[in-house]
Design a protein around this motif. Structure first.
Motif, PDB file in Angstrom:
ATOM      1  N   PHE A 106      48.629  30.327  77.377  1.00 58.13           N
ATOM      2  CA  PHE A 106      47.209  30.396  77.071  1.00 58.13           C
ATOM      3  C   PHE A 106      46.571  29.032  76.837  1.00 58.13           C
ATOM      4  N   GLY A 107      45.310  28.945  77.225  1.00 58.56           N
ATOM      5  CA  GLY A 107      44.505  27.799  76.852  1.00 58.56           C
ATOM      6  C   GLY A 107      43.997  27.941  75.429  1.00 58.56           C
TER       7      GLY A 107
ATOM      8  N   PHE B 208      41.763  39.138  86.661  1.00 59.42           N
ATOM      9  CA  PHE B 208      42.914  38.297  86.921  1.00 59.42           C
ATOM     10  C   PHE B 208      43.040  38.005  88.418  1.00 59.42           C
TER      11      PHE B 208
ATOM     12  N   TYR C  95      40.515  36.577  79.520  1.00 58.01           N
ATOM     13  CA  TYR C  95      40.385  37.581  78.465  1.00 58.01           C
ATOM     14  C   TYR C  95      39.194  37.222  77.591  1.00 58.01           C
TER      15      TYR C  95
ATOM     16  N   LEU D 282      39.334  44.115  68.085  1.00 61.30           N
ATOM     17  CA  LEU D 282      39.548  44.654  69.432  1.00 61.30           C
ATOM     18  C   LEU D 282      40.689  43.960  70.148  1.00 61.30           C
ATOM     19  N   GLY D 283      41.199  42.883  69.590  1.00 58.21           N
ATOM     20  CA  GLY D 283      42.271  42.153  70.237  1.00 58.21           C
ATOM     21  C   GLY D 283      41.785  41.457  71.501  1.00 58.21           C
ATOM     22  N   LEU D 284      42.680  41.319  72.463  1.00 64.40           N
ATOM     23  CA  LEU D 284      42.349  40.686  73.738  1.00 64.40           C
ATOM     24  C   LEU D 284      42.138  41.763  74.798  1.00 64.40           C
TER      25      LEU D 284
ATOM     26  N   PHE E 116      44.453  34.487  84.423  1.00 66.06           N
ATOM     27  CA  PHE E 116      43.796  35.598  83.732  1.00 66.06           C
ATOM     28  C   PHE E 116      42.629  35.088  82.889  1.00 66.06           C
TER      29      PHE E 116
ATOM     30  N   GLY F  49      47.851  44.475  71.536  1.00 62.66           N
ATOM     31  CA  GLY F  49      47.395  45.192  70.361  1.00 62.66           C
ATOM     32  C   GLY F  49      46.181  44.491  69.778  1.00 62.66           C
ATOM     33  N   THR F  50      45.630  45.063  68.732  1.00 61.02           N
ATOM     34  CA  THR F  50      44.403  44.529  68.135  1.00 61.02           C
ATOM     35  C   THR F  50      44.671  43.371  67.177  1.00 61.02           C
TER      36      THR F  50
ATOM     37  N   LEU G  57      39.493  33.457  76.494  1.00 61.60           N
ATOM     38  CA  LEU G  57      40.809  32.842  76.647  1.00 61.60           C
ATOM     39  C   LEU G  57      41.266  32.944  78.088  1.00 61.60           C
TER      40      LEU G  57
ATOM     41  N   LYS H  86      39.849  43.285  89.187  1.00 63.07           N
ATOM     42  CA  LYS H  86      39.156  43.601  87.951  1.00 63.07           C
ATOM     43  C   LYS H  86      40.143  44.006  86.871  1.00 63.07           C
ATOM     44  N   GLY H  87      39.826  43.568  85.665  1.00 61.57           N
ATOM     45  CA  GLY H  87      40.587  44.002  84.515  1.00 61.57           C
ATOM     46  C   GLY H  87      39.934  45.222  83.889  1.00 61.57           C
ATOM     47  N   ASP H  88      39.980  45.277  82.583  1.00 64.72           N
ATOM     48  CA  ASP H  88      39.475  46.448  81.873  1.00 64.72           C
ATOM     49  C   ASP H  88      37.975  46.388  81.591  1.00 64.72           C
TER      50      ASP H  88
ATOM     51  N   GLN I 166      38.256  37.817  73.446  1.00 67.12           N
ATOM     52  CA  GLN I 166      38.863  38.204  72.180  1.00 67.12           C
ATOM     53  C   GLN I 166      37.776  38.459  71.163  1.00 67.12           C
TER      54      GLN I 166
ATOM     55  N   PHE J 185      49.891  38.957  67.566  1.00 66.47           N
ATOM     56  CA  PHE J 185      49.577  39.983  68.556  1.00 66.47           C
ATOM     57  C   PHE J 185      50.853  40.490  69.209  1.00 66.47           C
TER      58      PHE J 185
ATOM     59  N   LEU K 298      41.308  42.279  78.955  1.00 65.88           N
ATOM     60  CA  LEU K 298      41.357  41.586  80.234  1.00 65.88           C
ATOM     61  C   LEU K 298      40.066  41.785  81.000  1.00 65.88           C
TER      62      LEU K 298
END
Lengths: 115, 113
Positions: free
Chosen positions: A106-107, A48, A35, A41-43, A33, B104-105, A90, A57-59, A37, B90, A45
């Motif tokens: 995660f890396g 993937f 992402y 807004l968080g993570l 995956f 989540g954010t 990420l 495609k992700g979001d 960040q 998170f 995608l």
């Protein structure tokens, strides 16, 4: 232990440049995956891949492409970098697995700045 | 489609005090639930997860989370925090059918001396 490595911790590029972000995992995971960040807004995608040469495609795929020629390596490509692509990127991987727990590993991330 | 809400963007708390980080989710199908922690300048690490069975899950460093299906919540708690718990946390849900996460954010926990 699972290890996910990313080619750079910090990267500075200019607008319009082509940018490659590399990710390698050493646990024979099927899924990988990408992402981004951003604060507040968080993570989110981007893309993937669940197998070699397969991608979905992700979001937020606009402005990005990916390549997975080998199982352990997943590359994120910014064809023409823009300032709004300045972000932390990420990479993660996970087993397809029979338990369905699909924990992601995660890396350390690549902080990309586009000037 | 799934969604995850972390209402608190920042939570300051004094050392040795208890803390609760809130997470609510929305989904029309059964999901798996996760808490990840990100220490400064690092990637995310799994803290704990709920897949099935007992609704209370614990991590090795004293955190716990309880799955509440009726309230669609998965709040993270620790009875006594340490300075070293300062990080961003998170909450995430995953759809077993697609292996995708929805995050989540994030909540920044700052532990004060």
């Amino acid at each position: 232990d699972v290890k996910v490595t990313q080619s750079s911790r910090y990267l500075v590029k200019r607008t319009g440049e082509k940018v490659f972000l590399e990710c390698v995992q050493d646990m024979d995971h099927e899924n990988m995956f990408w992402y981004r960040q951003d604060p507040g807004l968080g993570l989110r995608l981007i893309y993937f891949s669940y197998d070699v040469k397969m991608k979905e495609k992700g979001d937020i795929p606009e402005g990005y492409s990916v390549s997975r020629e080998k199982k352990e390596r997943f590359s994120l490509i910014l064809e023409s970098a823009s300032t709004n692509q300045t972000s932390m990127y990420l990479c993660a991987s996970s087993f397809l697995g029979t338990s369905g727990s699909n924990e992601q590993f995660f890396g350390p991330g690549t902080r990309l700045t586009v000037l | 489609a799934q969604s995850v809400t972390q209402l608190d963007s920042q939570v300051p708390v004094f050392e040795e005090a208890p803390v609760e980080l809130r997470c609510n989710y929305s989904s029309s199908v059964s999901v798996y639930l996760f808490w990840y922690v990100q220490y400064p300048n690092q990637g995310l690490q799994l803290l704990l997860k709920y897949l099935s069975g007992s609704t209370l899950v614990e991590s090795i460093n004293g955190f716990e989370a309880e799955f509440n299906k009726s309230q669609t919540s998965f709040h993270l708690r620790k009875p006594s925090v340490h300075i070293s718990d300062t990080a961003e946390y998170f909450c995430a849900v995953s759809d077993p059918r697609t292996y995708k996460y929805i995050f989540g954010t994030g909540t920044r926990l700052k532990v004060l001396a």
